[in-house]
Design an enzyme around this catalytic site. Structure first.
Site, PDB file in Angstrom:
ATOM      1  N   ALA A   1     -77.566 -43.603 -39.677  1.00 59.23           N
ATOM      2  CA  ALA A   1     -78.957 -43.524 -39.273  1.00 59.23           C
ATOM      3  C   ALA A   1     -79.945 -43.139 -39.990  1.00 59.23           C
ATOM      4  O   ALA A   1     -81.076 -43.465 -39.884  1.00 59.23           O
ATOM      5  CB  ALA A   1     -78.785 -42.584 -37.837  1.00 59.23           C
TER       6      ALA A   1
ATOM      7  N   LEU B   1     -64.161 -36.532 -31.075  1.00 58.57           N
ATOM      8  CA  LEU B   1     -64.011 -36.298 -32.911  1.00 58.57           C
ATOM      9  C   LEU B   1     -63.365 -37.670 -33.344  1.00 58.57           C
ATOM     10  O   LEU B   1     -63.690 -38.355 -34.215  1.00 58.57           O
ATOM     11  CB  LEU B   1     -63.366 -35.080 -33.388  1.00 58.57           C
ATOM     12  CG  LEU B   1     -63.467 -34.792 -34.976  1.00 58.57           C
ATOM     13  CD1 LEU B   1     -64.705 -34.979 -35.420  1.00 58.57           C
ATOM     14  CD2 LEU B   1     -62.609 -33.788 -35.050  1.00 58.57           C
TER      15      LEU B   1
ATOM     16  N   CYS C   1     -76.854 -30.194 -49.156  1.00 59.81           N
ATOM     17  CA  CYS C   1     -76.826 -31.457 -49.454  1.00 59.81           C
ATOM     18  C   CYS C   1     -78.156 -31.752 -50.301  1.00 59.81           C
ATOM     19  O   CYS C   1     -78.148 -32.745 -51.201  1.00 59.81           O
ATOM     20  CB  CYS C   1     -76.692 -32.391 -48.450  1.00 59.81           C
ATOM     21  SG  CYS C   1     -75.295 -32.714 -47.147  1.00 59.81           S
TER      22      CYS C   1
ATOM     23  N   SER D   1     -66.947 -35.115 -47.686  1.00 55.21           N
ATOM     24  CA  SER D   1     -65.729 -35.301 -48.541  1.00 55.21           C
ATOM     25  C   SER D   1     -65.853 -34.512 -49.844  1.00 55.21           C
ATOM     26  O   SER D   1     -66.722 -33.592 -49.740  1.00 55.21           O
ATOM     27  CB  SER D   1     -65.717 -36.627 -49.028  1.00 55.21           C
ATOM     28  OG  SER D   1     -67.273 -37.107 -49.772  1.00 55.21           O
ATOM     29  N   ASP D   2     -65.122 -34.608 -50.875  1.00 57.99           N
ATOM     30  CA  ASP D   2     -65.156 -33.585 -52.145  1.00 57.99           C
ATOM     31  C   ASP D   2     -65.740 -34.504 -53.404  1.00 57.99           C
ATOM     32  O   ASP D   2     -65.328 -35.705 -53.560  1.00 57.99           O
ATOM     33  CB  ASP D   2     -63.695 -33.096 -52.345  1.00 57.99           C
ATOM     34  CG  ASP D   2     -62.941 -32.602 -51.240  1.00 57.99           C
ATOM     35  OD1 ASP D   2     -63.845 -31.925 -50.227  1.00 57.99           O
ATOM     36  OD2 ASP D   2     -61.685 -32.511 -51.213  1.00 57.99           O
TER      37      ASP D   2
ATOM     38  N   LEU E   1     -75.046 -30.176 -37.185  1.00 54.98           N
ATOM     39  CA  LEU E   1     -75.773 -31.230 -37.387  1.00 54.98           C
ATOM     40  C   LEU E   1     -76.252 -31.826 -36.087  1.00 54.98           C
ATOM     41  O   LEU E   1     -75.691 -32.221 -35.215  1.00 54.98           O
ATOM     42  CB  LEU E   1     -74.920 -32.294 -38.163  1.00 54.98           C
ATOM     43  CG  LEU E   1     -74.361 -31.939 -39.209  1.00 54.98           C
ATOM     44  CD1 LEU E   1     -72.974 -32.798 -39.611  1.00 54.98           C
ATOM     45  CD2 LEU E   1     -75.165 -31.913 -40.598  1.00 54.98           C
TER      46      LEU E   1
ATOM     47  N   GLY F   1     -76.522 -39.277 -45.820  1.00 56.68           N
ATOM     48  CA  GLY F   1     -76.174 -38.425 -44.712  1.00 56.68           C
ATOM     49  C   GLY F   1     -75.828 -38.957 -43.459  1.00 56.68           C
ATOM     50  O   GLY F   1     -75.393 -38.384 -42.830  1.00 56.68           O
ATOM     51  N   GLY F   2     -75.630 -40.263 -43.707  1.00 57.75           N
ATOM     52  CA  GLY F   2     -75.238 -40.913 -42.315  1.00 57.75           C
ATOM     53  C   GLY F   2     -75.988 -42.302 -42.170  1.00 57.75           C
ATOM     54  O   GLY F   2     -76.986 -42.527 -42.852  1.00 57.75           O
TER      55      GLY F   2
END
Length: 396
Positions: free
Chosen positions: A319, A54, A158, A220-221, A272, A316-317
């Site tokens: 990738a 992680l 999301c 995150s927020d 995920l 979302g990332g």
């Protein structure tokens, strides 16, 4: 990608849907990867395989800072046990509601209307399960009418920022058919960082380090809001921010296990899958093809494509962002708002795409048309085509 044929989805007549105010609100804490490192080292043995993986992922996401309602050095960040669901619920219904009210006030102030004239609210969250919903608390603090038409979405994750846009658009079109004005306040809020402690604890207990979920290093927020009006609810003195031209949503077959978010006793379990980016990128291309003919009609051109638009892509990332850019043939500047929000605020789930739209409008070299798209559990894909009302019309 360009479309030269007119499909039966073409919509030559404007729908008369206008976003007249838009606001995003981030909490004051911005946490870099080193903050998660020090937090984890304080409470766990960093040689545990799941923890080690992680922390390695934590430095490869491309995220420089994550917006957070609290830091990792006080409150639940110093406790030996993760915060309970009850504690996270109480935090959301105070700090989360306050963050949402701030975002709503920004949108309402830009609209320059009277909150008492709001006819509907459409809200979304996946990080609170309270009943009555948090939307009721927000409405009360804003002083909205008790008779406002309320809709609260759940289970869309999301994709929520565009799901509330789609829902509001349908409500507004229905109001138009009934000859009634629609002034719809839409808002999204997520507090994901209180769940970081759960994610780290899960990583410590994970027997197969390759299966560690990256959510603890990703989310995150934030809160975001917008006001959407139909023609009958649009004040003559108000200049809209965006015109909503068309939208669509779909589920990708056989992907329901690729993105999940479930309640457990001490937090929210996120799944995920590694296949998620591939599925999401492929679905974007297909959905653009279904909507683009109607946008060609409004751009007065049959030679108009996705690369001629700015993009508010849910980050979302890395990738997903890189994959959509490659498949859709987008120049770097078309995704600059998406990359900036991802880098400086990270992925805050449902409000994120609205934060991208908000950031995009302040940038230079903008395009007249905008594609907004987001992904959620299911896997679901939401997409909206908009026209920026502050960019001079171009003919392609």
């Amino acid at each position: 990608m360009r479309v030269n044929d007119r499909s039966r989805n073409a919509s030559p007549q404007p729908l008369g849907l206008w976003i007249v105010g838009l606001g995003s609100q981030y909490p004051r804490h911005l946490l870099g990867p080193e903050k998660l490192d020090s937090f984890v080292k304080r409470l766990y043995d960093v040689e545990i395989p799941g923890i080690k993986r992680l922390l390695r992922i934590n430095h490869t996401t491309g995220i420089e800072t994550r917006s957070a309602i609290m830091d990792y050095e006080s409150g639940w960040g110093t406790e030996k046990k993760p915060p309970s669901i009850e504690e996270m619920d109480a935090l959301f219904r105070t700090a989360g509601v306050a963050l949402t009210v701030q975002a709503c006030e920004k949108a309402i102030n830009e609209w320059n209307g009277d909150p008492r004239d709001i006819t509907h609210t459409v809200a979304v969250t996946c990080t609170n399960r309270g009943n009555p919903g948090f939307d009721l608390l927000v409405n009360k603090q804003l002083g909205l009418s008790p008779s406002v038409d309320r809709t609260l979405l759940h289970g869309v994750g999301c994709a929520g920022g565009l799901a509330i846009m789609r829902t509001a658009a349908q409500l507004a079109c229905g109001a138009t058919l009934r000859g009634r004005p629609a002034r719809i306040l839409c808002f999204a809020c997520e507090l994901s960082t209180p769940n970081v402690r759960y994610e780290v604890d899960a990583a410590a207990r994970c027997l197969d380090a390759s299966q560690v979920c990256i959510a603890g290093a990703l989310f995150s927020d934030a809160a975001a809001a917008f006001v959407l009006c139909n023609d009958l609810g649009l004040q003559k003195t108000v200049k809209p921010v965006y015109e909503l031209l068309n939208w669509n949503n779909t589920l990708i077959p056989d992907t329901s296990n690729d993105l999940e978010f479930f309640v457990e006793a001490t937090g929210y379990r996120t799944t995920l899958s590694r296949s998620l980016p591939k599925h999401a990128v492929g679905a974007v291309d297909k959905m653009v093809r279904s909507l683009l003919p109607s946008i060609c009609a409004q751009a007065f051109s049959d030679d108009f494509g996705a690369a001629d638009c700015d993009w508010a892509l849910h980050p979302g990332g890395q990738a997903i962002i890189d994959g959509v850019q490659r498949v859709m043939g987008l120049a770097d500047e078309r995704l600059r708002a998406t990359r900036e929000i991802y880098r400086t605020r990270s992925n805050s789930s449902s409000p994120t795409v609205l934060g991208v739209l908000d950031r995009l409008r302040s940038m230079d070299m903008r395009k007249e048309f905008v594609v907004a798209t987001a992904f959620g559990p299911g896997l679901s894909v939401e997409m909206s085509f908009l026209r920026s009302c502050s960019v001079s019309p171009t003919r392609h």
